[in-house]
Design a protein around this motif. Structure first.
Motif, PDB file in Angstrom:
ATOM      1  N   PRO A 100       0.792  -1.237   0.000  1.00  0.00           N
ATOM      2  CA  PRO A 100       0.000   0.000   0.000  1.00  0.00           C
ATOM      3  C   PRO A 100       0.821   1.282   0.000  1.00  0.00           C
ATOM      4  N   LEU A 101       1.938   1.319   0.722  1.00  0.00           N
ATOM      5  CA  LEU A 101       2.701   2.556   0.858  1.00  0.00           C
ATOM      6  C   LEU A 101       3.116   3.123  -0.491  1.00  0.00           C
ATOM      7  N   LEU A 102       3.526   2.253  -1.411  1.00  0.00           N
ATOM      8  CA  LEU A 102       3.949   2.691  -2.740  1.00  0.00           C
ATOM      9  C   LEU A 102       2.961   2.268  -3.827  1.00  0.00           C
ATOM     10  N   VAL A 103       1.790   1.823  -3.420  1.00  0.00           N
ATOM     11  CA  VAL A 103       0.722   1.419  -4.340  1.00  0.00           C
ATOM     12  C   VAL A 103       1.238   0.421  -5.381  1.00  0.00           C
ATOM     13  N   ARG A 104       1.951  -0.577  -4.933  1.00  0.00           N
ATOM     14  CA  ARG A 104       2.506  -1.568  -5.856  1.00  0.00           C
ATOM     15  C   ARG A 104       1.681  -2.853  -5.845  1.00  0.00           C
ATOM     16  N   ASN A 105       1.493  -3.408  -7.032  1.00  0.00           N
ATOM     17  CA  ASN A 105       0.713  -4.643  -7.205  1.00  0.00           C
ATOM     18  C   ASN A 105      -0.713  -4.461  -6.682  1.00  0.00           C
ATOM     19  N   ASP A 106      -1.304  -3.345  -7.073  1.00  0.00           N
ATOM     20  CA  ASP A 106      -2.641  -2.966  -6.602  1.00  0.00           C
ATOM     21  C   ASP A 106      -3.724  -3.683  -7.410  1.00  0.00           C
ATOM     22  N   VAL A 107      -3.847  -4.971  -7.181  1.00  0.00           N
ATOM     23  CA  VAL A 107      -4.844  -5.762  -7.904  1.00  0.00           C
ATOM     24  C   VAL A 107      -5.298  -6.914  -7.014  1.00  0.00           C
ATOM     25  N   GLY A 108      -6.538  -7.320  -7.184  1.00  0.00           N
ATOM     26  CA  GLY A 108      -7.073  -8.423  -6.397  1.00  0.00           C
ATOM     27  C   GLY A 108      -8.235  -9.076  -7.124  1.00  0.00           C
ATOM     28  N   VAL A 109      -8.713 -10.177  -6.568  1.00  0.00           N
ATOM     29  CA  VAL A 109      -9.822 -10.921  -7.165  1.00  0.00           C
ATOM     30  C   VAL A 109     -10.966 -11.003  -6.159  1.00  0.00           C
ATOM     31  N   ILE A 110     -12.160 -10.649  -6.611  1.00  0.00           N
ATOM     32  CA  ILE A 110     -13.367 -10.749  -5.794  1.00  0.00           C
ATOM     33  C   ILE A 110     -14.078 -12.054  -6.141  1.00  0.00           C
ATOM     34  N   TYR A 111     -14.434 -12.817  -5.119  1.00  0.00           N
ATOM     35  CA  TYR A 111     -15.180 -14.059  -5.327  1.00  0.00           C
ATOM     36  C   TYR A 111     -16.636 -13.838  -4.933  1.00  0.00           C
ATOM     37  N   LEU A 112     -17.538 -14.163  -5.845  1.00  0.00           N
ATOM     38  CA  LEU A 112     -18.963 -13.984  -5.600  1.00  0.00           C
ATOM     39  C   LEU A 112     -19.574 -15.238  -4.979  1.00  0.00           C
ATOM     40  N   PRO A 113     -20.613 -15.081  -4.168  1.00  0.00           N
ATOM     41  CA  PRO A 113     -21.269 -16.253  -3.575  1.00  0.00           C
ATOM     42  C   PRO A 113     -22.097 -17.044  -4.581  1.00  0.00           C
ATOM     43  N   THR A 114     -22.505 -16.378  -5.687  1.00  0.00           N
ATOM     44  CA  THR A 114     -23.346 -17.027  -6.697  1.00  0.00           C
ATOM     45  C   THR A 114     -22.788 -16.762  -8.089  1.00  0.00           C
ATOM     46  N   SER A 115     -22.733 -17.785  -8.919  1.00  0.00           N
ATOM     47  CA  SER A 115     -22.254 -17.615 -10.288  1.00  0.00           C
ATOM     48  C   SER A 115     -23.163 -16.669 -11.062  1.00  0.00           C
ATOM     49  N   VAL A 116     -22.570 -15.951 -12.002  1.00  0.00           N
ATOM     50  CA  VAL A 116     -23.293 -14.949 -12.778  1.00  0.00           C
ATOM     51  C   VAL A 116     -23.773 -15.548 -14.093  1.00  0.00           C
ATOM     52  N   THR A 117     -24.978 -15.200 -14.490  1.00  0.00           N
ATOM     53  CA  THR A 117     -25.509 -15.598 -15.793  1.00  0.00           C
ATOM     54  C   THR A 117     -25.257 -14.473 -16.783  1.00  0.00           C
ATOM     55  N   PHE A 118     -24.535 -14.768 -17.850  1.00  0.00           N
ATOM     56  CA  PHE A 118     -24.244 -13.745 -18.844  1.00  0.00           C
ATOM     57  C   PHE A 118     -25.503 -13.401 -19.635  1.00  0.00           C
ATOM     58  N   SER A 119     -25.581 -12.137 -20.047  1.00  0.00           N
ATOM     59  CA  SER A 119     -26.764 -11.654 -20.761  1.00  0.00           C
ATOM     60  C   SER A 119     -26.356 -10.489 -21.655  1.00  0.00           C
ATOM     61  N   SER A 120     -27.347  -9.769 -22.160  1.00  0.00           N
ATOM     62  CA  SER A 120     -27.058  -8.610 -23.008  1.00  0.00           C
ATOM     63  C   SER A 120     -26.456  -7.462 -22.205  1.00  0.00           C
ATOM     64  N   THR A 121     -26.587  -7.510 -20.873  1.00  0.00           N
ATOM     65  CA  THR A 121     -26.052  -6.441 -20.025  1.00  0.00           C
ATOM     66  C   THR A 121     -24.895  -6.896 -19.143  1.00  0.00           C
ATOM     67  N   ILE A 122     -24.617  -8.199 -19.108  1.00  0.00           N
ATOM     68  CA  ILE A 122     -23.507  -8.731 -18.309  1.00  0.00           C
ATOM     69  C   ILE A 122     -22.678  -9.661 -19.184  1.00  0.00           C
ATOM     70  N   ALA A 123     -21.422  -9.317 -19.380  1.00  0.00           N
ATOM     71  CA  ALA A 123     -20.546 -10.135 -20.220  1.00  0.00           C
ATOM     72  C   ALA A 123     -19.111 -10.012 -19.722  1.00  0.00           C
ATOM     73  N   PRO A 124     -18.304 -11.046 -19.915  1.00  0.00           N
ATOM     74  CA  PRO A 124     -16.905 -10.993 -19.466  1.00  0.00           C
ATOM     75  C   PRO A 124     -16.049 -10.164 -20.414  1.00  0.00           C
ATOM     76  N   VAL A 125     -14.960  -9.623 -19.891  1.00  0.00           N
ATOM     77  CA  VAL A 125     -13.969  -8.928 -20.713  1.00  0.00           C
ATOM     78  C   VAL A 125     -12.694  -9.762 -20.666  1.00  0.00           C
ATOM     79  N   PRO A 126     -12.254 -10.319 -21.795  1.00  0.00           N
ATOM     80  CA  PRO A 126     -11.084 -11.201 -21.797  1.00  0.00           C
ATOM     81  C   PRO A 126      -9.809 -10.482 -21.357  1.00  0.00           C
ATOM     82  N   LEU A 127      -8.926 -11.226 -20.720  1.00  0.00           N
ATOM     83  CA  LEU A 127      -7.597 -10.726 -20.383  1.00  0.00           C
ATOM     84  C   LEU A 127      -6.699 -10.832 -21.610  1.00  0.00           C
ATOM     85  N   PRO A 128      -5.591 -10.094 -21.637  1.00  0.00           N
ATOM     86  CA  PRO A 128      -4.649 -10.226 -22.759  1.00  0.00           C
ATOM     87  C   PRO A 128      -4.164 -11.662 -22.887  1.00  0.00           C
ATOM     88  N   GLN A 129      -3.880 -12.071 -24.101  1.00  0.00           N
ATOM     89  CA  GLN A 129      -3.389 -13.419 -24.323  1.00  0.00           C
ATOM     90  C   GLN A 129      -2.367 -13.425 -25.448  1.00  0.00           C
TER      91      GLN A 129
END
Length: 231
Positions: A100-129
């Motif tokens: 935190p002091l130098l704001v390094r590696n400022d990333v994390g993963v949130i785990y949801l209690p329920t899986s998400v259903t994709f729709s016209s308003t909810i869709a994943p954004v792919p990571l670089p590959q």
């Protein structure tokens, strides 16, 4: 000693006590290294099916002084306080080297209690590959979005809406003039010329580019210059 270790591993496999059949290591040992790539592909396909996790900024969960105990995740809504799929969770895994002091590696993963259903308003954004993993994205035009403030000195309203802004990606050699002690090679900077950019409340929101017919998540909003300081 190395030879003995190999023998013990094979013996354990034969008795099925240490390495279960459904474990990745079982596939490598049973099918030989030639099958490793197929196993890796199957693992990636499995991960792509997981619809219960999101990427965010580590400081949204813990900034070194304050610790959040629960967050609300908003999916499929353009308003902050109404609509969409809303889930509360207390499972947030920060980068193990988050500093935190130098704001390094400022990333994390949130785990949801329920899986998400994709729709016209909810869709994943792919990571670089592939080759994208080696890119700096300097010179690209990217889009940042979030529910944060839209003017300096403003406040969050009861009908706060999702905003987005198109920004030019800077090279880190240029960005280091503004952040000589903080910037790492893993950071991506965007230009704030013209007084545009992310603001308070946008932390953890996405920064993405469009390649062909797919969006690519480049990063999440982490930190920004002081007011009226534009890179």
């Amino acid at each position: 000693m190395k030879f003995l270790v190999v023998l013990l591993a094979v013996a354990s496999l034969a008795h099925g006590k240490v390495v279960p059949d459904n474990h990745t290591a079982f596939g490598y040992l049973k099918n030989s290294i030639a099958e490793a790539e197929k196993i890796r592909v199957r693992e990636e396909q499995y991960l792509q099916q997981q619809r219960d996790r999101l990427v965010s900024a580590a400081h949204c969960w813990s900034d070194g002084q304050n610790q959040v105990w629960r967050v609300e995740v908003i999916l499929g809504s353009v308003t902050l306080f109404t609509g969409g799929n809303r889930q509360f969770t207390s499972v947030f895994i920060n980068h193990p080297s988050w500093f935190p002091l130098l704001v390094r590696n400022d990333v994390g993963v949130i785990y949801l209690p329920t899986s998400v259903t994709f729709s016209s308003t909810i869709a994943p954004v792919p990571l670089p590959q592939g080759a994208e993993l080696e890119e700096t994205f300097a010179g690209e035009s990217a889009i940042a979005s979030g529910f944060g403030l839209t003017v300096d000195g403003g406040s969050i309203s009861s009908n706060q809406f999702l905003s987005q802004v198109r920004l030019n990606v800077l090279s880190n050699s240029v960005c280091r003039f503004g952040f000589p002690l903080i910037l790492q090679d893993s950071n991506i900077c965007t230009s704030g010329i013209g007084g545009v950019g992310t603001c308070s409340g946008d932390s953890g929101g996405p920064l993405y580019i469009t390649r062909g017919n797919r969006n690519v998540l480049m990063g999440v909003t982490s930190f920004m210059p002081f007011i009226n300081q534009h890179l």
